[in-house]
Design an enzyme around this catalytic site. Sequence first.
Site, mmCIF file in Angstrom:
data_model
loop_
_atom_site.group_PDB
_atom_site.id
_atom_site.type_symbol
_atom_site.label_atom_id
_atom_site.label_comp_id
_atom_site.label_asym_id
_atom_site.label_seq_id
_atom_site.Cartn_x
_atom_site.Cartn_y
_atom_site.Cartn_z
ATOM 1 N N CYS A 1 5.456 -6.083 1.105
ATOM 2 C CA CYS A 1 5.743 -4.653 1.082
ATOM 3 C C CYS A 1 5.194 -3.963 2.330
ATOM 4 O O CYS A 1 5.668 -4.226 3.422
ATOM 5 C CB CYS A 1 5.221 -4.033 -0.206
ATOM 6 S SG CYS A 1 5.939 -2.423 -0.502
ATOM 7 N N TYR A 2 4.176 -3.119 2.215
ATOM 8 C CA TYR A 2 3.643 -2.471 3.419
ATOM 9 C C TYR A 2 3.204 -3.520 4.444
ATOM 10 O O TYR A 2 3.457 -3.376 5.646
ATOM 11 C CB TYR A 2 2.462 -1.559 3.065
ATOM 12 C CG TYR A 2 1.927 -0.823 4.279
ATOM 13 C CD1 TYR A 2 2.611 0.276 4.793
ATOM 14 C CD2 TYR A 2 0.776 -1.260 4.941
ATOM 15 C CE1 TYR A 2 2.158 0.929 5.928
ATOM 16 C CE2 TYR A 2 0.322 -0.614 6.080
ATOM 17 C CZ TYR A 2 1.011 0.488 6.561
ATOM 18 O OH TYR A 2 0.567 1.126 7.681
ATOM 19 N N GLU B 1 3.823 -10.205 -6.531
ATOM 20 C CA GLU B 1 2.671 -10.345 -7.438
ATOM 21 C C GLU B 1 2.902 -9.708 -8.800
ATOM 22 O O GLU B 1 2.154 -9.981 -9.731
ATOM 23 C CB GLU B 1 1.409 -9.768 -6.774
ATOM 24 C CG GLU B 1 1.311 -8.243 -6.712
ATOM 25 C CD GLU B 1 2.038 -7.606 -5.525
ATOM 26 O OE1 GLU B 1 2.915 -8.279 -4.949
ATOM 27 O OE2 GLU B 1 1.746 -6.450 -5.197
ATOM 28 N N GLY C 1 -24.268 -7.897 -25.239
ATOM 29 C CA GLY C 1 -23.364 -8.186 -26.354
ATOM 30 C C GLY C 1 -21.949 -8.394 -25.835
ATOM 31 O O GLY C 1 -21.092 -8.900 -26.531
ATOM 32 N N GLY D 1 0.854 -1.186 0.000
ATOM 33 C CA GLY D 1 0.000 0.000 0.000
ATOM 34 C C GLY D 1 0.882 1.225 0.000
ATOM 35 O O GLY D 1 2.101 1.119 0.168
ATOM 36 N N ASP E 1 -19.288 -10.411 -20.356
ATOM 37 C CA ASP E 1 -19.788 -10.685 -19.010
ATOM 38 C C ASP E 1 -21.245 -11.144 -19.009
ATOM 39 O O ASP E 1 -21.589 -12.158 -18.402
ATOM 40 C CB ASP E 1 -19.640 -9.446 -18.121
ATOM 41 C CG ASP E 1 -18.239 -8.877 -18.186
ATOM 42 O OD1 ASP E 1 -17.338 -9.600 -18.651
ATOM 43 O OD2 ASP E 1 -18.045 -7.715 -17.795
ATOM 44 N N SER E 2 -22.101 -10.387 -19.690
ATOM 45 C CA SER E 2 -23.516 -10.772 -19.650
ATOM 46 C C SER E 2 -23.726 -12.073 -20.426
ATOM 47 O O SER E 2 -24.571 -12.894 -20.050
ATOM 48 C CB SER E 2 -24.411 -9.655 -20.177
ATOM 49 O OG SER E 2 -24.123 -9.357 -21.517
ATOM 50 N N HIS F 1 7.311 -6.801 -4.139
ATOM 51 C CA HIS F 1 5.997 -7.183 -4.675
ATOM 52 C C HIS F 1 6.124 -8.474 -5.489
ATOM 53 O O HIS F 1 6.385 -8.431 -6.690
ATOM 54 C CB HIS F 1 5.452 -6.080 -5.589
ATOM 55 C CG HIS F 1 5.040 -4.859 -4.843
ATOM 56 N ND1 HIS F 1 3.818 -4.732 -4.231
ATOM 57 C CD2 HIS F 1 5.697 -3.708 -4.589
ATOM 58 C CE1 HIS F 1 3.730 -3.572 -3.633
ATOM 59 N NE2 HIS F 1 4.860 -2.921 -3.834
ATOM 60 N N LYS G 1 -11.888 -10.821 -14.990
ATOM 61 C CA LYS G 1 -12.219 -10.955 -16.418
ATOM 62 C C LYS G 1 -11.632 -12.223 -17.063
ATOM 63 O O LYS G 1 -12.314 -12.924 -17.798
ATOM 64 C CB LYS G 1 -11.674 -9.723 -17.152
ATOM 65 C CG LYS G 1 -12.208 -9.546 -18.534
ATOM 66 C CD LYS G 1 -13.421 -8.689 -18.474
ATOM 67 C CE LYS G 1 -14.127 -8.535 -19.773
ATOM 68 N NZ LYS G 1 -15.328 -7.698 -19.596
#
Length: 529
Positions: free
Chosen positions: A91-92, A181, A234, A64, A237-238, A179, A384
């Site tokens: 990190c933090y 990640e 369209g 952070g 996601d939906s 980090h 996603k």
Amino acid sequence: MSSAPTAASAAPDTVLVVDFGAQYAQLIARRVREARVYSEIVPGTTPVDEILAKNPAAIILSGGPSSVYEPGAPTMDPALFEAGVPVFGMCYGFQLMAQTLGGQVDNTGAREYGRTQLHVSRSGSTLYEGTPDEQPVWMSHGDACSAAPEGFEVTASTDVVPVAAFENDEKKLYGVQYHPEVMHSTFGQQILEHFLYRGAGIRPTWTTGNVIDEQVASIREMVGNKRAICGLSGGVDSAVAAALVQKAIGKQLTCVYVDHGLMRKGETEQVEKDFVAATGVELKVVDAEERFLNALKGVSDPEEKRKIIGREFIRVFEQAQAEIVAEAPGDQPVEFLVQGTLYPDVVESGGGTGTANIKSHHNVGGLPEDLEFKLIEPLRQLFKDEVRMVGQELGLPEEIVQRQPFPGPGLGIRIVGEVTKERLDLLREADAIAREELTAAGQDSQIWQCPVVLLADVRSVGVQGDGRTYGHPIVLRPVSSEDAMTADWSRLPYEVLEKISTRITNEVRDVNRVVLDVTSKPPGTIEWE
Ligand code: XMP
């Protein structure tokens, strides 16, 4: 709102990522899932007893922007480290852990940002087993840990910080100053996996296949013999949310496609043909262009546009619901609304971390208070790339699953100024040209998305043929990103930009300039509104 239950339930082996800075926490949560362990984010302000009550298999304290010396910087109740739950500080989170447990954190002024060489001092450690003694890592800190807390072994350092990693196998507490990640920490994923599998003893069993099974079971239970409707936009996601719910309840689901007139060229046809062909779903198409344009008349403020579009969406659904019920009298009532809300939408709307609301995403923040449906949000916990995997497993066509993101409020938030039919038609033409040329140049897989924006309130002088023109600029906003939380502008080849610019200014009436947006996110957002 009548109720907003989520169809998803936490997996038994959940890792909680304590969020001290939203971007880091989301990336960590994704990396944990890439290691096939389910993870969720909790705000850094969550009391320790609440965190422990969730019964996590392990806890990760994120990085952070704060310094542990700043007044008001997030703190940590030592009880967290005494509960017997494995903890990994980054990190933090690492500095907080060091300070809370009696180690020494100094404000040395020796800042370290970016790529740094890490010297591993004990390669047989839980975290570093099987990784090189020298490895590149990504640093971003001002303070440095000079002495590890009692009972911890120092397992890595850099030229600047004497304690860059520490481990306490007995208490299952671990921390790294950098980090792991981020991509630039070459062995970061391996070190995270070592914490999860070796340090915390978690087995990698979580997959998107589990998500499908869990969701199908929980949606069936929630819906019973009632019916549901789903708005198709369209977008990925939906489409995936609808396919998932269809797998669970079949003909009890009716999809509604609202043609709000804010879609891009060809999108309505894609939903009407490709999606129906792939899923066999019941589809009702509602032509609501006039209604949306009337509601948006005279409105230029982006937040107001988003709220109006969100509100009208729900109203149209309610009307569609009434029609669906009327068309099949005697059937069970339509009680549920399916939405393709994703985890980053939840987090960015302030629902996941308590962070600031940046924009009202139309499928989360923009819902009206008097919503008459119960929500099914089967993707609410997914990122996603995970949604795409679910879509692939459900057998949706590549063109739908790999589609670049497109915002729910559509072209309505890509016209800076009032939205009118004429302006939409103009933007649709420009957007279609940009998309066609990007695809032809093989750029689709290089970019995350490319919003095409019409500055409807701006005019500039140009010359075309022998005459003076006074037209609008079109903005191209190609970006590269991993998750839309941060983004960089894409360095598209000049020839591609030239082709798009020439075609748009030649073929689209009233446009006499094409400009390129070269702003990263932050400080800009991806969309202009
Ligand atoms: P921003 O502009 O916030 O966009 O950087 C991040 C990503 O989200 C998309 N976006 C939306 N998607 N409803 C959506 O479904 C919305 O209201 C919305 N607003 C932005 C945007 O296209 C980008 O991918």
